[in-house]
Each structure stands twice: as C-alpha cells, then as structure tokens.
Design a protein around this motif. Structure first.
Motif, PDB file in Angstrom:
ATOM      1  N   ALA A  15      65.949  44.592  10.761  1.00 46.67           N
ATOM      2  CA  ALA A  15      65.677  43.158  10.680  1.00 46.67           C
ATOM      3  C   ALA A  15      64.260  42.910  10.158  1.00 46.67           C
ATOM      4  O   ALA A  15      64.040  42.069   9.278  1.00 46.67           O
ATOM      5  CB  ALA A  15      65.868  42.512  12.047  1.00 46.67           C
ATOM      6  N   ALA A  16      63.294  43.668  10.695  1.00 44.22           N
ATOM      7  CA  ALA A  16      61.908  43.498  10.261  1.00 44.22           C
ATOM      8  C   ALA A  16      61.744  43.822   8.778  1.00 44.22           C
ATOM      9  O   ALA A  16      61.026  43.126   8.048  1.00 44.22           O
ATOM     10  CB  ALA A  16      60.994  44.394  11.102  1.00 44.22           C
ATOM     11  N   ALA A  17      62.416  44.875   8.324  1.00 45.74           N
ATOM     12  CA  ALA A  17      62.308  45.271   6.914  1.00 45.74           C
ATOM     13  C   ALA A  17      62.850  44.189   5.994  1.00 45.74           C
ATOM     14  O   ALA A  17      62.230  43.848   4.970  1.00 45.74           O
ATOM     15  CB  ALA A  17      63.045  46.589   6.686  1.00 45.74           C
ATOM     16  N   TYR A  18      64.001  43.610   6.340  1.00 52.63           N
ATOM     17  CA  TYR A  18      64.582  42.554   5.495  1.00 52.63           C
ATOM     18  C   TYR A  18      63.711  41.292   5.505  1.00 52.63           C
ATOM     19  O   TYR A  18      63.514  40.650   4.464  1.00 52.63           O
ATOM     20  CB  TYR A  18      65.999  42.231   5.956  1.00 52.63           C
ATOM     21  N   GLY A  52      58.859  38.102   2.324  1.00 57.50           N
ATOM     22  CA  GLY A  52      57.579  37.423   2.512  1.00 57.50           C
ATOM     23  C   GLY A  52      57.369  36.827   3.878  1.00 57.50           C
ATOM     24  O   GLY A  52      56.375  36.120   4.099  1.00 57.50           O
ATOM     25  N   VAL A  53      58.272  37.086   4.823  1.00 54.30           N
ATOM     26  CA  VAL A  53      58.111  36.604   6.198  1.00 54.30           C
ATOM     27  C   VAL A  53      57.256  37.621   6.958  1.00 54.30           C
ATOM     28  O   VAL A  53      57.696  38.748   7.212  1.00 54.30           O
ATOM     29  CB  VAL A  53      59.484  36.434   6.884  1.00 54.30           C
ATOM     30  N   SER A  54      56.024  37.248   7.301  1.00 51.19           N
ATOM     31  CA  SER A  54      55.146  38.201   7.982  1.00 51.19           C
ATOM     32  C   SER A  54      55.730  38.532   9.359  1.00 51.19           C
ATOM     33  O   SER A  54      56.000  37.649  10.163  1.00 51.19           O
ATOM     34  CB  SER A  54      53.736  37.631   8.115  1.00 51.19           C
ATOM     35  N   THR A  55      55.914  39.830   9.615  1.00 55.97           N
ATOM     36  CA  THR A  55      56.696  40.269  10.776  1.00 55.97           C
ATOM     37  C   THR A  55      55.955  41.354  11.540  1.00 55.97           C
ATOM     38  O   THR A  55      55.403  42.283  10.944  1.00 55.97           O
ATOM     39  CB  THR A  55      58.071  40.811  10.320  1.00 55.97           C
ATOM     40  N   ALA A  56      55.980  41.238  12.866  1.00 56.85           N
ATOM     41  CA  ALA A  56      55.436  42.269  13.747  1.00 56.85           C
ATOM     42  C   ALA A  56      56.530  42.742  14.698  1.00 56.85           C
ATOM     43  O   ALA A  56      57.320  41.937  15.198  1.00 56.85           O
ATOM     44  CB  ALA A  56      54.251  41.741  14.545  1.00 56.85           C
ATOM     45  N   VAL A 112      70.488  35.356   8.939  1.00 55.95           N
ATOM     46  CA  VAL A 112      70.609  34.097   9.685  1.00 55.95           C
ATOM     47  C   VAL A 112      69.236  33.473   9.888  1.00 55.95           C
ATOM     48  O   VAL A 112      69.044  32.254   9.718  1.00 55.95           O
ATOM     49  CB  VAL A 112      71.309  34.350  11.037  1.00 55.95           C
ATOM     50  N   VAL A 113      68.246  34.292  10.248  1.00 51.67           N
ATOM     51  CA  VAL A 113      66.884  33.792  10.460  1.00 51.67           C
ATOM     52  C   VAL A 113      66.323  33.213   9.166  1.00 51.67           C
ATOM     53  O   VAL A 113      65.717  32.119   9.168  1.00 51.67           O
ATOM     54  CB  VAL A 113      65.979  34.920  10.986  1.00 51.67           C
ATOM     55  N   LEU A 114      66.509  33.899   8.057  1.00 51.21           N
ATOM     56  CA  LEU A 114      65.997  33.396   6.773  1.00 51.21           C
ATOM     57  C   LEU A 114      66.630  32.058   6.422  1.00 51.21           C
ATOM     58  O   LEU A 114      65.953  31.155   5.914  1.00 51.21           O
ATOM     59  CB  LEU A 114      66.270  34.424   5.677  1.00 51.21           C
ATOM     60  N   GLU A 115      67.896  31.920   6.697  1.00 48.37           N
ATOM     61  CA  GLU A 115      68.588  30.648   6.433  1.00 48.37           C
ATOM     62  C   GLU A 115      67.975  29.530   7.273  1.00 48.37           C
ATOM     63  O   GLU A 115      67.742  28.413   6.786  1.00 48.37           O
ATOM     64  CB  GLU A 115      70.077  30.812   6.753  1.00 48.37           C
ATOM     65  N   LEU A 165      64.907  29.503   8.677  1.00 48.68           N
ATOM     66  CA  LEU A 165      63.511  29.258   8.325  1.00 48.68           C
ATOM     67  C   LEU A 165      63.399  28.310   7.131  1.00 48.68           C
ATOM     68  O   LEU A 165      62.445  27.529   7.036  1.00 48.68           O
ATOM     69  CB  LEU A 165      62.800  30.577   8.018  1.00 48.68           C
ATOM     70  N   LYS A 166      64.368  28.380   6.238  1.00 48.98           N
ATOM     71  CA  LYS A 166      64.351  27.482   5.080  1.00 48.98           C
ATOM     72  C   LYS A 166      64.456  26.023   5.500  1.00 48.98           C
ATOM     73  O   LYS A 166      63.929  25.130   4.827  1.00 48.98           O
ATOM     74  CB  LYS A 166      65.508  27.820   4.133  1.00 48.98           C
ATOM     75  N   SER A 167      65.139  25.765   6.607  1.00 45.42           N
ATOM     76  CA  SER A 167      65.355  24.384   7.039  1.00 45.42           C
ATOM     77  C   SER A 167      64.243  23.877   7.956  1.00 45.42           C
ATOM     78  O   SER A 167      64.228  22.713   8.325  1.00 45.42           O
ATOM     79  CB  SER A 167      66.701  24.270   7.765  1.00 45.42           C
ATOM     80  N   LEU A 168      63.332  24.773   8.351  1.00 46.01           N
ATOM     81  CA  LEU A 168      62.234  24.334   9.223  1.00 46.01           C
ATOM     82  C   LEU A 168      61.223  23.487   8.438  1.00 46.01           C
ATOM     83  O   LEU A 168      60.825  23.867   7.349  1.00 46.01           O
ATOM     84  CB  LEU A 168      61.534  25.549   9.838  1.00 46.01           C
TER      85      LEU A 168
END
Length: 581
Positions: free
Chosen positions: A49-52, A57-61, A573-576, A578-581
């Motif tokens: 999940a973190a890699a995708y 461009g989603v900064s991930t820890a 699902v998260v990327l989808e 985040l686009k609507s935020l």
C-alpha cells in the motif's frame, strides 16, 4: 517461542535485524510531524500500500512495532548461521501486477520455482525390502498420472479433468481479487456518482459468471460443500484425496468434512509464479527478502519506513475524521489518512477510540472467527531428512522430493479429520497434519554448508488447551517432540539431525506477529467472512465507519496469504478518496 528441545537442541532466540537486511530501506532519523498517509504495520500488505501511494506522490510513512519489517513475511536468523522464513514460507499468490508495478525484480526479488511441488510418503508395513509407496506431483501431467496410478488407475485418468475443472474456477475468481468488493452502502445511500462507481464494481462478478457458464451450480458446490464431498465425486484413492485436501484445511480450524472448506483449497490453487499458473516457490534469502524488495520499491520513491515504532492510537479530529496517529513514545504524527495493516480486531478494538465507531460495528468485529490450528516449528538440521519412501542420495545432495511440500500423516482424509477432532476437544492432535518444507534444498544461502533449514507447518493445536492448561515450555516441547516422533517414523534419524528449533504455538503467533488467535489470515477464510462480508457485512472492503481510516491487511478483501492484493486495492481506494478531499 524458542525452546530447548530436551537435549536435542540448543536454546534459541531471535537475533536483531542484521545490517545486511535493513540498510537499504530503513528511514533515517525521526519521523516528520506530518505526512499525507500513515500506514500502521510493515507487513507485506502495508508495504505494498505504501509503495503504491508513494509512487503517485502521496507522502507516506510506515510504522512497524517490531525490529524487522515484513510482518509474517519475514526472515530471521533465529539460530546463528540459519536464516528462517519464520512464519510464512512459500510464495505463489502475490498478484502479478505487483511484481510489474513495483519492479520487484529490479529491487532484488529472486524466486526458486519448485517442480515437483508435492510429496506424500506412505507409512506401509510388511513391504519387506521394498520401499513404501509415495505420491509425487509436479507440472508434468503424464508423470502425475503415473504416480497416481500406483493407487488407482481410475484416479489417474480423472486427474487431468479435475485439474482443468479447478483451473477454470480459479480463472473465474481471479479478477475478484484485484478489485474492492461491491459497495452495498453506496447502492443504498450514495450519490448518483457513488452509485455508478459501485455499479462498475459488479463487472468482475459478471465476468466470473460468464466464465463458469452452465457449470455454475457445480462450481457453487465446490465453494460451499465439504472438500471430502467434492473430492469423493472425482477420486477413490485416499492418498490422493488427502494430499489435495491439505490445501483445503491448511491454516484453517476446519476439517475436510466442514462445509465451505472447498474455498480454502481454491484460494491456494489460484496463484502462480514466473507466468506458470499454480506454481509455488521459495524466495531467495527467505520471505523477508520479498518484504525487503517491496520496501526498497517504496523507499526509492520517497516513502519512510520506521521500525521499533509502535502506534498506540489513531487520532480523530473533533469533526469525526482521522487526523493521524499517536506513537507509544507519545509523539504525534499527523496525516490525512491512516491505513491499518493490523488485523481488524486490533485496528478497531484496540487502536481506534471506540466512541468514533458504531457499537454494532465493533460488536461484529469482536465476534469474528479468529481460531487458528497452527503451530509453526522452525528447525535447523545438520543433514537432509532421509525418507524410507525415497532414500537419500549417497552423497546427501538434495533430490527432487526434498524441494516439495512434504505431507506427513496425510495418507487418509480420516487422519486429517481425527487430528481436527482432537483440537476440538482442547488437545493438540495425536497425529498432527504436517507440511514439511526444506527451502535450503534450493537456496543454500539459508544454512551453513551441509546443513538445512526445515519449516514445519503443523495442525491442529487449539489456542486454549483443555483443563485450564497453558502453552508453557513443557507443553510446547511435548507437542514438538510428538511432531518429531511422527517425522522419525517416515525419516529415521531426523531427531538425531536436529541442532535447534523454534516453536510457535497460536498464542506465540499472536504475541510475536500480532495475529489475533494466531490466525495467519487475520480471520477465518470462511464463506461468512469473505468478499461482501470481509471484515463485516456492514462495512466490506477497505473503508471503515470512521472517515479517513482504511483496512489494508489480510482482514480485508480478498483475505490472507502473501498476496499483496489487500494492500494494492486499499491504496487505489485511498487515492480515489484523496481526490475528492
């Protein structure tokens, strides 16, 4: 937990993560105060999940409580010089898209394909100078038929048809693994756009129906019936039926006579490696090398991975949306979204403030079936096991059967059922089902010259023992000794070759790897806990009642195994969202 083994073995304990594993992925320094996304747990799904996310461009820890990444897909040098895949130990189910998208070969992933892949030796008395029979299966169908014909000519003729039948079902179910389940809540209450999106998720289901066609009722039976009923319709010889049935019960507190056990078998035949459907293999360097490759892909694009950092709680804003996490040391890390690779019970009953979750939801989570039959024993030996049914080569080099999953106490489905019945009475199986693997037969880097690492995946062992007994050192050793006695009957001299062992009962798997109940799938892979109902029928898939919190581990669709699909699907699902935020 490590055990001494009553004189057979030295006492062993897990060593810290060595520099040869962590140097290329561990994030330097302290976490930043804020990221776009935080992932709880560096199991393989969390890393995927973190890699995708990071690649877009989603900064991930990623925060991992243990000293080593990988969750159950980990390599640990438990005994000096011996590197063990301490929990999961075989690779097949990892989704092909993940290999490609994350460039895992570029990041060091190497796999040893196994062919043949299954070996079931018999215990047969009165054969005189003749060796006991065995069943060796691989990719050569003609050779498979010759092997099966030892037990039944009829079964030998039926086997290719059975394989074609199961492969068709696997091809129908396969697309369902790569998409979130149908969002029923969106159908009921969503906007027009949300309903249209939900409608699009029906496509894999419709595709599956088209593939199965008029045979759909027969395939429905495979998914819902006891696997013994399915296999009885195809075969008559017990060694073949019992060998195939092991894939239907492995990791599950079910008997071959349990309705729905057919799906677990299907789950284990859906994989493939290097473009070969159904192939299984050993990862060069152990399963931790897979996790390292995924982590390397993630960090190459800027993801941060921290070990020894335990997430204590998910933070929620006054408006009822996730805003980050609090670590055990008290530090806060803000984020727009949090993805949990922990099991559903851990995520929702321990890490998330209960006032932000509906009571009905948490009640459903608390009622999930998390029973586990598994005790994993990792063994260091100074020579290869020498089976009566297939004696070793004069110079002791590995033979084809040594690379297989070696099934012991699996000559008859009744033996598997009896082993299950013992556990239902609160007792470890008298004759446990044993899957013995020797990854060093193909990967000599795992052990010193002439020595080997042996993986024993055994069942059935209940989490709670009868009569109020607990899994203390005495009980662990007693069970391990029983397993070793069983192996000795098939391969005399095995006990004398042991130099160390590591015994992991269900409570140990829970404590070390965070698997509730010791369940390797984060929850039973039963029909009432799959697809629409994983983790619950009220909230299937990755989204949760708390906005901004997502489930990305095996407790979400499509379930357990080293597959990566839950992590990949959750990231989409998260990327989808985040686009609507």
């Amino acid at each position: 937990m490590a055990a001494s083994g009553r004189g057979l073995c030295r006492t062993v304990s897990a060593w810290p993560c060595p520099a040869w594993r962590r140097a290329h992925w561990e994030a330097p320094g302290r976490p930043k105060p804020e990221y776009d996304a935080v992932v709880i747990g560096a199991g393989h799904n969390g890393l995927v999940a973190a890699a995708y996310l990071q690649r877009t461009g989603v900064s991930t820890a990623v925060f991992e409580r243990r000293h080593v990444i990988g969750g159950a897909a980990v390599t640990e040098e438990i005994i000096p010089g011996f590197k063990f895949s301490r929990a999961s130990y075989l690779l097949s189910l990892l989704r092909p898209q993940i290999y490609t998208d994350l460039e895992l070969k570029k990041h060091g992933l190497r796999v040893h394909l196994r062919n043949p892949h299954s070996f079931t030796p018999m215990l047969e008395e009165g054969t005189g100078s003749k060796a006991p029979r065995s069943l060796l299966l691989g990719t050569d169908m003609a050779e498979n038929q010759r092997q099966i014909a030892q037990f039944s000519q009829k079964d030998a003729q039926a086997f290719p048809k059975y394989e074609a039948f199961m492969n068709r079902l696997a091809s129908a179910v396969d697309p369902l693994l790569d998409a979130a389940p149908v969002d029923m809540e969106a159908f009921r209450r969503g906007s027009l756009l949300q309903r249209l999106r939900a409608l699009s998720t029906l496509a894999p289901l419709l595709q599956a129906g088209r593939i199965l066609g008029a045979q759909l009722p027969q395939y429905y039976q495979v998914l819902t019936a006891p696997i013994t009923k399915v296999l009885d319709q195809w075969f008559e010889s017990e060694p073949l039926k019992a060998t195939l049935a092991t894939d239907a019960v492995i990791g599950a507190m079910t008997s071959p006579h349990t309705p729905g056990s057919g799906y677990v078998l299907l789950h284990h035949v859906m994989g493939g490696l290097e473009g070969m459907p159904g192939a299984w293999g050993y990862v060069q360097g152990g399963m931790g090398a897979l996790s390292d490759a995924i982590a390397s892909s993630a960090t190459a694009h800027g993801a941060s991975i921290f070990t020894g950092k335990t997430v204590a709680q998910v933070q929620v804003s006054s408006g009822g949306r996730v805003r980050g996490v609090v670590l055990q040391d008290g530090s806060e890390v803000r984020s727009k979204v949090v993805l949990s690779n922990a099991a559903p019970q851990t995520t929702f009953l321990k890490l998330t403030p209960k006032e932000w979750l509906p009571e009905e939801f948490t009640q459903r989570i608390s009622q999930l079936d998390i029973r586990s039959p598994v005790t994993k024993i990792n063994v260091a030996v100074n020579r290869l096991p020498d089976f009566l049914a297939a004696p070793n080569a004069p110079r002791g080099q590995p033979l084809p059967h040594h690379q297989c999953s070696i099934h012991l106490n699996c000559e008859d489905t009744h033996l598997l059922h009896q082993a299950f019945e013992d556990a239902m009475d609160g007792r470890p199986s008298h004759r446990p089902m044993i899957e013995l693997c020797i990854p060093s037969s193909l990967d000599p880097t795992l052990a010193p010259p002439g020595c080997h690492v042996v993986s024993l995946f055994t069942q059935y062992t209940p989490y709670t023992l009868a009569g109020g007994q607990v899994w203390d050192e005495q009980e662990r050793n007693a069970y391990a000794d029983k397993v070793f006695d069983c192996i000795e009957a098939y391969a005399p001299g095995f006990k004398g070759s042991v130099v160390g062992r590591d015994i992991l009962t269900p409570p140990d798997l829970e404590r070390i790897f965070g698997l509730p109940g010791g369940n390797i799938f984060h929850g039973a892979m039963a029909l009432d806990q799959l697809y629409f109902a994983r983790p619950t029928p009220l909230h299937p898939g990755h989204r949760c009642p708390l906005p901004g919190l997502y489930l990305c581990g095996s407790g979400a669709h499509p379930g357990g195994g080293v597959m990566g699909a839950a992590g990949r699907n959750a990231a989409h699902v998260v990327l989808e969202d985040l686009k609507s935020l």
